[in-house]
Write a protein that holds these residues in place. Structure first.
Motif, mmCIF file in Angstrom:
data_model
loop_
_atom_site.group_PDB
_atom_site.id
_atom_site.type_symbol
_atom_site.label_atom_id
_atom_site.label_comp_id
_atom_site.label_asym_id
_atom_site.label_seq_id
_atom_site.Cartn_x
_atom_site.Cartn_y
_atom_site.Cartn_z
ATOM 1 N N PRO A 196 0.954 -1.094 0.000
ATOM 2 C CA PRO A 196 0.082 0.030 0.035
ATOM 3 C C PRO A 196 0.811 1.327 0.133
ATOM 4 N N MET A 197 0.386 2.264 -0.758
ATOM 5 C CA MET A 197 1.263 3.457 -0.711
ATOM 6 C C MET A 197 0.692 4.567 0.110
ATOM 7 N N LYS A 198 0.825 4.024 1.466
ATOM 8 C CA LYS A 198 0.590 5.188 2.612
ATOM 9 C C LYS A 198 1.906 5.697 3.204
ATOM 10 N N GLN A 199 1.796 6.994 3.398
ATOM 11 C CA GLN A 199 2.849 7.644 4.376
ATOM 12 C C GLN A 199 2.469 7.945 5.652
ATOM 13 N N ASP A 200 3.153 7.193 6.394
ATOM 14 C CA ASP A 200 2.833 7.470 8.013
ATOM 15 C C ASP A 200 4.135 6.976 8.751
ATOM 16 N N ASP A 201 3.844 6.840 10.024
ATOM 17 C CA ASP A 201 5.023 6.326 11.081
ATOM 18 C C ASP A 201 5.207 4.860 10.760
ATOM 19 N N PHE A 202 4.158 4.218 9.986
ATOM 20 C CA PHE A 202 4.218 2.682 9.724
ATOM 21 C C PHE A 202 4.772 2.517 8.680
ATOM 22 N N SER A 203 5.038 3.213 7.753
ATOM 23 C CA SER A 203 5.312 3.009 6.315
ATOM 24 C C SER A 203 6.731 2.623 6.263
ATOM 25 N N ILE A 204 7.524 2.923 7.091
ATOM 26 C CA ILE A 204 9.157 2.572 7.141
ATOM 27 C C ILE A 204 9.329 1.123 7.309
ATOM 28 N N LEU A 205 8.415 0.653 8.435
ATOM 29 C CA LEU A 205 8.340 -0.698 8.879
ATOM 30 C C LEU A 205 7.806 -1.482 7.799
ATOM 31 N N GLU A 206 6.535 -1.059 7.082
ATOM 32 C CA GLU A 206 5.898 -1.899 5.820
ATOM 33 C C GLU A 206 7.093 -1.890 4.710
ATOM 34 N N ASP A 207 7.734 -0.976 4.607
ATOM 35 C CA ASP A 207 8.720 -1.039 3.609
ATOM 36 C C ASP A 207 9.916 -2.236 3.954
ATOM 37 N N LYS A 208 10.301 -2.107 5.235
ATOM 38 C CA LYS A 208 11.357 -3.105 5.823
ATOM 39 C C LYS A 208 10.742 -4.469 5.540
ATOM 40 N N ILE A 209 9.695 -4.784 5.904
ATOM 41 C CA ILE A 209 8.956 -6.129 6.054
ATOM 42 C C ILE A 209 9.113 -6.517 4.395
ATOM 43 N N TYR A 210 8.368 -5.696 3.495
ATOM 44 C CA TYR A 210 8.504 -5.782 2.297
ATOM 45 C C TYR A 210 9.764 -6.462 1.594
ATOM 46 N N LYS A 211 10.767 -5.538 1.888
ATOM 47 C CA LYS A 211 12.064 -5.715 1.243
ATOM 48 C C LYS A 211 12.775 -7.154 1.725
ATOM 49 N N LEU A 212 12.332 -7.413 3.291
ATOM 50 C CA LEU A 212 12.962 -8.514 3.720
ATOM 51 C C LEU A 212 12.315 -9.750 3.195
ATOM 52 N N PHE A 213 11.122 -9.657 3.153
ATOM 53 C CA PHE A 213 10.101 -10.717 2.652
ATOM 54 C C PHE A 213 10.793 -11.077 1.011
ATOM 55 N N ILE A 214 10.799 -10.220 0.382
ATOM 56 C CA ILE A 214 11.225 -10.248 -1.056
ATOM 57 C C ILE A 214 12.735 -11.012 -1.168
ATOM 58 N N GLU A 215 13.650 -10.749 -0.048
ATOM 59 C CA GLU A 215 14.881 -11.155 0.080
ATOM 60 C C GLU A 215 14.876 -12.662 0.493
ATOM 61 N N ILE A 216 13.773 -12.824 1.330
ATOM 62 C CA ILE A 216 13.548 -14.440 1.550
ATOM 63 C C ILE A 216 13.104 -15.081 0.343
ATOM 64 N N VAL A 217 12.271 -14.851 -0.414
ATOM 65 C CA VAL A 217 11.751 -15.302 -1.380
ATOM 66 C C VAL A 217 12.844 -15.470 -2.550
ATOM 67 N N GLU A 218 13.542 -14.671 -2.615
ATOM 68 C CA GLU A 218 14.529 -14.746 -3.633
ATOM 69 C C GLU A 218 15.612 -16.008 -3.184
ATOM 70 N N ALA A 219 16.014 -15.722 -2.106
ATOM 71 C CA ALA A 219 17.074 -16.761 -1.488
ATOM 72 C C ALA A 219 16.298 -17.983 -1.346
ATOM 73 N N LYS A 220 14.979 -18.186 -1.145
ATOM 74 C CA LYS A 220 14.486 -19.649 -1.261
ATOM 75 C C LYS A 220 14.556 -19.958 -2.584
ATOM 76 N N GLU A 221 14.378 -19.028 -3.445
ATOM 77 C CA GLU A 221 14.241 -19.860 -5.025
ATOM 78 C C GLU A 221 15.461 -20.062 -5.405
ATOM 79 N N ILE A 222 16.647 -19.294 -5.131
ATOM 80 C CA ILE A 222 17.963 -19.702 -5.536
ATOM 81 C C ILE A 222 18.402 -21.105 -4.837
ATOM 82 N N SER A 223 17.873 -21.033 -3.393
ATOM 83 C CA SER A 223 18.245 -22.338 -2.787
ATOM 84 C C SER A 223 17.616 -23.444 -3.573
#
Length: 286
Positions: free
Chosen positions: A43-70
């Motif tokens: 979601p494209m929301k801008q508030d205090d939780f946006s940074i947390l959302e962005d970090k979770i999103y990036k971390l999840f994508i990294e996990i998915v990519e690592a799983k696919e490579i594995s």
């Protein structure tokens, strides 16, 4: 009066802020659940939780990519293992043919018999590698069919010959107890457990029994071969682990464990008075 007004206002503001915070937390939880279902829209929301959302999103994508490579690397390793096993089988077949000719020409040469045994052992290892690669490659492709345990035992014994001095006894209830799973892979697991007993020279009796309850149906293979050393109990199902007195490759029991788990089951071992008892539990899960 003013003090009371400010107090109520602060409480009301606190209530609004808490509700807003809970709402955003629920939205983040919902976001995580969507990502589990491979929906990666953020979601494209801008508030205090946006940074947390962005970090979770990036971390999840990294996990998915690592799983696919594995997964990709794992699949490649399985392919390499299968290719190597096939490549080994070709020269082994040629060597066995040559040795058979040598046996005809020099029937009394003991060294030829020793060489033949070693090549047959190498051939057996190649077969095991092929089975391992097939098992690892098809971890989510086990067939599901119903059959009784007596059918499973009969098929295993048709494909594996016990030593002549071993007496095998089975419980009649095997015919009544029905399980659901991959018949041929489970037969392979049973054969590997029987081989373990067969390789113990002290063993001259094997008893196969079964029991059933609302949770699971069990298949128990007991022998009188002296049991498992206490220090080996935790290692016995590890791939490529074998005891110093073993002539095997340390793969059979690990394979049996893997097959059982991929058929909604589990395997365990315990010592009895005069031997070891392996129990496979087939859980009543569809």
């Amino acid at each position: 009066m003013i003090y009371l007004f400010w107090t109520i206002s602060l409480l009301f503001l606190y209530y609004i802020l808490e509700n807003k915070k809970k709402k955003r937390i629920n939205e983040i939880i919902y976001l995580i659940d969507k990502m589990k279902d491979q929906n990666y829209k953020i979601p494209m929301k801008q508030d205090d939780f946006s940074i947390l959302e962005d970090k979770i999103y990036k971390l999840f994508i990294e996990i998915v990519e690592a799983k696919e490579i594995s997964t990709e690397n794992s699949e490649k390793q399985i392919e390499y293992l299968e290719d190597i096993a096939h490549q080994i089988k070709t020269p082994i077949t040629g060597m066995l043919f040559s040795i058979e000719n040598l046996e005809l020409e020099y029937p009394e040469k003991e060294s030829i018999e020793i060489l033949k045994r070693q090549i047959l052992r190498l051939n057996s290892l190649a077969d095991i590698l092929l089975k391992l690669s097939s098992l690892d490659a098809n971890k989510d492709m086990m067939k599901s069919e119903e059959f009784n345990l007596q059918e499973l035992v009969d098929y295993a014994l048709d494909n594996f010959t016990l030593r002549e001095d071993i007496i095998l006894e089975t419980q009649d209830i095997l015919k009544e107890n029905i399980i659901c799973g991959d018949f041929y892979w489970l037969a392979e697991a049973l054969i590997n457990i029987l081989k373990n007993a067969n390789n113990r020279m002290a063993c001259n009796k094997i008893f196969i029994s079964s029991s059933k309850n609302p949770l699971y149906t069990s298949l128990v293979i007991s022998d009188n071969g002296g049991g498992v050393e206490k220090e080996n109990m935790r290692k016995i199902f590890k791939r490529f682990y074998k005891t110093p007195d073993s002539d095997g490759f340390g793969i059979g029991l690990a394979m049996a464990k893997s097959i059982a788990e991929k058929n909604n089951g589990e395997i365990s071992v315990r010592n009895t008075e005069d031997g070891a008892s392996f129990e496979i539990k087939f859980y009543n899960v569809t």
